[in-house]
Motif scaffolding. Structure first.
Motif, PDB file in Angstrom:
ATOM      1  N   TYR A  64      45.527  42.471  54.052  1.00 23.27           N
ATOM      2  CA  TYR A  64      44.669  44.097  53.910  1.00 23.27           C
ATOM      3  C   TYR A  64      43.780  42.800  55.009  1.00 23.27           C
ATOM      4  N   VAL A  70      43.587  57.313  47.603  1.00 23.71           N
ATOM      5  CA  VAL A  70      44.931  57.428  48.880  1.00 23.71           C
ATOM      6  C   VAL A  70      44.689  59.037  49.180  1.00 23.71           C
ATOM      7  N   LEU A 115      47.882  57.567  58.184  1.00 24.25           N
ATOM      8  CA  LEU A 115      49.309  57.054  58.022  1.00 24.25           C
ATOM      9  C   LEU A 115      48.988  56.068  57.736  1.00 24.25           C
ATOM     10  N   TYR A 151      46.317  53.737  57.436  1.00 22.49           N
ATOM     11  CA  TYR A 151      44.941  53.455  56.111  1.00 22.49           C
ATOM     12  C   TYR A 151      45.282  54.016  55.162  1.00 22.49           C
ATOM     13  N   ALA A 152      46.317  55.399  55.250  1.00 20.86           N
ATOM     14  CA  ALA A 152      46.886  55.296  53.878  1.00 20.86           C
ATOM     15  C   ALA A 152      48.240  54.850  53.161  1.00 20.86           C
ATOM     16  N   ILE A 153      48.873  54.352  53.825  1.00 23.41           N
ATOM     17  CA  ILE A 153      50.361  54.150  52.847  1.00 23.41           C
ATOM     18  C   ILE A 153      50.498  52.189  52.742  1.00 23.41           C
ATOM     19  N   VAL A 154      48.868  51.738  54.302  1.00 25.78           N
ATOM     20  CA  VAL A 154      49.372  50.380  53.486  1.00 25.78           C
ATOM     21  C   VAL A 154      47.937  50.105  52.533  1.00 25.78           C
ATOM     22  N   GLY A 186      47.437  52.135  50.435  1.00 29.05           N
ATOM     23  CA  GLY A 186      48.387  52.052  48.622  1.00 29.05           C
ATOM     24  C   GLY A 186      49.220  51.501  48.469  1.00 29.05           C
ATOM     25  N   SER A 187      49.724  51.345  49.167  1.00 25.36           N
ATOM     26  CA  SER A 187      51.473  50.563  48.629  1.00 25.36           C
ATOM     27  C   SER A 187      50.996  48.796  48.697  1.00 25.36           C
TER      28      SER A 187
END
Length: 136
Positions: A21, A80, A96, A98-101, A103-104
């Motif tokens: 990250y 998230v 989108l 920050y939350a997706i990266v 969280g995933s």
């Protein structure tokens, strides 16, 4: 699986996720320096992206310390959700990312440790039970 082995395994996977990250985060900073930002709306997020970086590190450390899967997933959902709640109105494209990266990456680390842990438990149960063959 031994508690110390599980802790070390979780620590390695989550540390690798945090390292990945950091590179993705630096790529966004470089993209913004070259292209002038993700959106041209006049709204800068400033220290929020660094705050999300620190939140990501602290959430991953908490997840390493907790052994229960449902608790890990609840903490991940809270992280998230917090990102979505704080940034969705003003920075819809950035939220989108920050939350997706975040969280995933955390979800992949959780799933990787759970799969390895279940495989080790399955292997231990197979080797622990001797096979009895009765001759008739």
């Amino acid at each position: 699986m031994n508690i110390y082995v599980r802790f070390a395994m979780c620590l390695v996977f989550h540390a690798a996720g945090c390292l990945a990250y950091v590179f993705v985060h630096d790529a966004v900073v470089a993209f913004k320096a070259f292209n002038g930002g993700l959106t041209i709306r006049g709204i800068a997020i400033g220290m929020a992206q660094d705050t999300f970086l620190y939140i990501f590190f602290s959430v991953n450390l908490m997840i390493v310390l907790i052994p229960k899967l449902w608790a890990k997933l609840c903490i991940l959902a809270a992280m998230v959700g917090f990102i979505l709640l704080t940034m969705l109105v003003d920075n819809s494209l950035r939220v989108l990312f920050y939350a997706i990266v975040q969280g995933s990456i955390t979800l992949l680390a959780i799933l990787a440790t759970q799969v390895i842990e279940s495989r080790c438990a399955q292997r231990a149960s197979i080797t622990a039970e001797p096979i009895e063959i009765s001759a008739k």
